[in-house]
Design an enzyme around this catalytic site. Structure first.
Site, short mmCIF file in Angstrom:
data_model
loop_
_atom_site.label_atom_id
_atom_site.label_comp_id
_atom_site.label_asym_id
_atom_site.label_seq_id
_atom_site.Cartn_x
_atom_site.Cartn_y
_atom_site.Cartn_z
N GLU A 1 5.03 -38.33 28.04
CA GLU A 1 4.06 -37.46 27.85
C GLU A 1 3.00 -38.12 27.67
OE1 GLU A 1 6.22 -33.35 26.26
OE2 GLU A 1 5.12 -34.67 24.66
N GLN B 1 10.30 15.49 10.60
CA GLN B 1 8.87 14.50 11.01
C GLN B 1 7.94 15.16 11.28
OE1 GLN B 1 10.70 11.42 10.01
NE2 GLN B 1 9.13 10.80 11.38
N HIS C 1 3.19 -41.69 19.07
CA HIS C 1 4.78 -40.95 18.98
C HIS C 1 5.71 -41.79 19.16
CE1 HIS C 1 2.35 -37.23 18.88
NE2 HIS C 1 3.25 -36.60 18.59
N SER D 1 4.07 8.80 12.37
CA SER D 1 5.51 9.00 12.25
C SER D 1 6.02 9.90 13.56
CB SER D 1 5.85 9.61 11.07
OG SER D 1 7.43 9.25 10.87
N GLU E 1 10.47 5.21 16.68
CA GLU E 1 10.78 5.03 15.40
C GLU E 1 11.88 5.33 14.85
OE1 GLU E 1 8.44 5.62 10.95
OE2 GLU E 1 8.02 7.00 12.69
N HIS E 2 12.47 6.58 15.23
CA HIS E 2 13.73 7.30 14.62
C HIS E 2 14.24 7.70 15.77
CE1 HIS E 2 10.94 7.76 11.18
NE2 HIS E 2 11.88 7.24 10.28
N TYR F 1 0.94 -1.33 -0.07
CA TYR F 1 -0.03 0.20 -0.01
C TYR F 1 0.66 1.17 0.13
CZ TYR F 1 -3.52 3.55 0.62
OH TYR F 1 -4.36 4.56 0.70
N HIS G 1 5.24 15.30 8.64
CA HIS G 1 4.54 14.24 7.93
C HIS G 1 2.95 14.30 8.22
CE1 HIS G 1 6.86 10.98 6.32
NE2 HIS G 1 7.91 11.39 7.15
N ASP H 1 15.06 7.69 5.12
CA ASP H 1 13.90 7.71 4.57
C ASP H 1 14.14 7.64 2.97
OD1 ASP H 1 12.21 8.26 6.67
OD2 ASP H 1 11.72 10.17 6.09
N ASN I 1 -3.01 6.27 6.66
CA ASN I 1 -3.93 7.11 7.65
C ASN I 1 -4.23 6.25 8.45
OD1 ASN I 1 -6.00 6.16 6.27
ND2 ASN I 1 -6.49 8.02 5.19
N GLN J 1 -10.32 0.59 1.75
CA GLN J 1 -10.86 -0.23 1.08
C GLN J 1 -9.77 -0.86 -0.17
OE1 GLN J 1 -11.40 2.85 1.19
NE2 GLN J 1 -11.25 4.14 -0.92
#
Length: 429
Positions: free
Chosen positions: A410, A255, A415, A233, A322-323, A124, A258, A356, A209, A186
């Site tokens: 067991e 950042q 087995h 971010s 994240e960074h 995506y 963003h 990036d 988003n 979607q």
């Protein structure tokens, strides 16, 4: 930015909390979209293109003519830049390939692990105010290197029904030909369930988003894998008296632009650096085209003065950014102390923008504190690890009695019997 001076450690847990996003009816909206696409397939996608993207589509899939047109719309200097970034990202991700090793754990018992590309993956790529064609490099390149057999890409169209030409050019450059004009929740639904036009995939990658993020979260619960939990971010910058306030401010703003829900954190042991950086923020902010967005992000951001750089590292590990940028002269001295971060940038000249776009590392990273337990996207994200074992007669004789004893303890007699029958056959021979 709100400034905090030497807060007590008892307050740190409050300071590392991310802003709480307004959920409103988000869950209900996304659940309805997922159901609609699952039941009505392409018909639902056409409807949502008209509703959300304000365009009436005749077809969902991009054709070869549109890709050729896009190639001619990209200036040569941008093509050169994308190519350089592509080379660096390929170089770094190729190095992550593991050599297959056959290990003989016991005489006659050989075990090994093989990496196999996930057959069908979906990417995506956001395409609204910031068409993230760089993310195609970050996802498409490792997908190709991993040997994924089918790679599809979804990105929202503009009001004229077109996808940004830089997205089409970059997708074509990395060998992705199945490109679809679908955005939002979607698109995630279409890749998760499949439609008449869009094939179903086994794992979905890419940022988006709050609707995209929620859709990924929900389809994961239904058995479709995703790259990682994601959110707005973020960056945390550690600075001291050796840092350059102009650089630090630029990194924070890179950042903040963003999105209004992005968070930036400055942590320092030096009050002057904090004050100088805030002054630089005001100066640079006024020149940004995305000033309004960055201003909103700064309102939920923080500058924190602590007693030492070691405390700053400790705070960063709790925040799990994240960074993480350590913008000091001796940044490398702290490498061994960093335990929680998505990607780390060491020294004055290692701006987050490098990661990036073009240094070679991947920019698809865990946010919202998930760096405590998730890694960023890598070659491994696109493969499965399948284990193999091969036992000959000597091998089953060597470990057979151990298996029999453990299975009996067991209470799993079948087995035990699977081994016993083989041992009897070998001994009778």
């Amino acid at each position: 930015m709100r400034v905090y001076k030497n807060p007590n450690k008892s307050d740190w847990n409050t300071l590392v909390k991310r802003p709480i996003l307004e959920q409103q009816d988000l869950d209900d909206i996304v659940i309805d979209i997922l159901k609609d696409v699952k039941n009505n397939k392409d018909q639902a996608l056409f409807k949502y293109a008209e509703k959300f993207d304000k365009t009436k589509l005749d077809t969902i899939q991009i054709d070869a003519n549109e890709i050729e047109t896009a190639k001619n719309q990209i200036p040569q200097d941008l093509k050169n830049a994308i190519n350089l970034a592509k080379q660096n990202i390929e170089t770094f991700h190729k190095s992550q390939k593991e050599k297959e090793q056959i290990i003989e754990t016991t005489k006659g018992v050989k075990c090994w692990r093989r990496s196999v590309g996930i057959e069908k993956v979906g990417l995506y790529i956001p395409g609204g105010s910031a068409p993230l064609f760089s993310t195609i490099l970050m996802l498409g390149i490792p997908a190709q290197l991993a040997g994924c057999k089918e790679i599809i890409l979804c990105s929202p169209p503009n009001k004229k029904g077109h996808i940004n030409p830089a997205i089409l050019y970059t997708a074509n450059l990395v060998g992705i030909s199945k490109i679809y004009k679908v955005g939002g929740a979607q698109a995630i639904a279409a890749m998760a369930y499949g439609t008449e036009s869009i094939p179903q995939v086994y794992k979905i990658f890419g940022p988006g988003n709050q609707f995209v993020t929620k859709a990924k979260e929900l389809i994961q619960q239904q058995g479709v894998a995703i790259d990682m939990p994601a959110g707005p971010s973020e960056v945390l910058v550690i600075a001291d008296k050796t840092s350059n306030p102009e650089f630090v401010a630029a990194d924070l703003l890179s950042q903040a632009e963003h999105g209004a829900d992005s968070q930036v954190i400055l942590v320092s042991d030096d009050e002057n650096i904090i004050n100088q950086t805030i002054a630089e923020l005001d100066k640079q902010l006024s020149q940004l085209p995305r000033k309004a967005i960055a201003e909103k992000a700064l309102k939920i951001s923080r500058a924190i003065q602590l007693n030492s750089i070691n405390e700053c590292i400790e705070f960063s590990n709790l925040y799990a950014p994240e960074h993480l940028i350590i913008a000091t002269d001796n940044a490398s001295d702290y490498i061994e102390h960093i335990t929680n971060a998505g990607s780390v940038f060491l020294g004055k000249y290692s701006c987050e923008s490098a990661g990036d776009y073009a240094s070679g590392t991947n920019h698809t990273l865990p946010t919202n504190g998930h760096a405590r337990n998730y890694s960023g996207v890598s070659l491994d994200s696109f493969v499965k690890k399948i284990t193999f074992q091969n036992l000959n007669k000597e091998g089953i004789k060597n470990i057979g009695p151990t298996i029999e004893l453990m299975a009996k303890a067991e209470g799993l007699d079948a087995h035990k019997n699977a081994v016993t029958l083989r041992l009897k056959q070998i001994n009778n021979v």
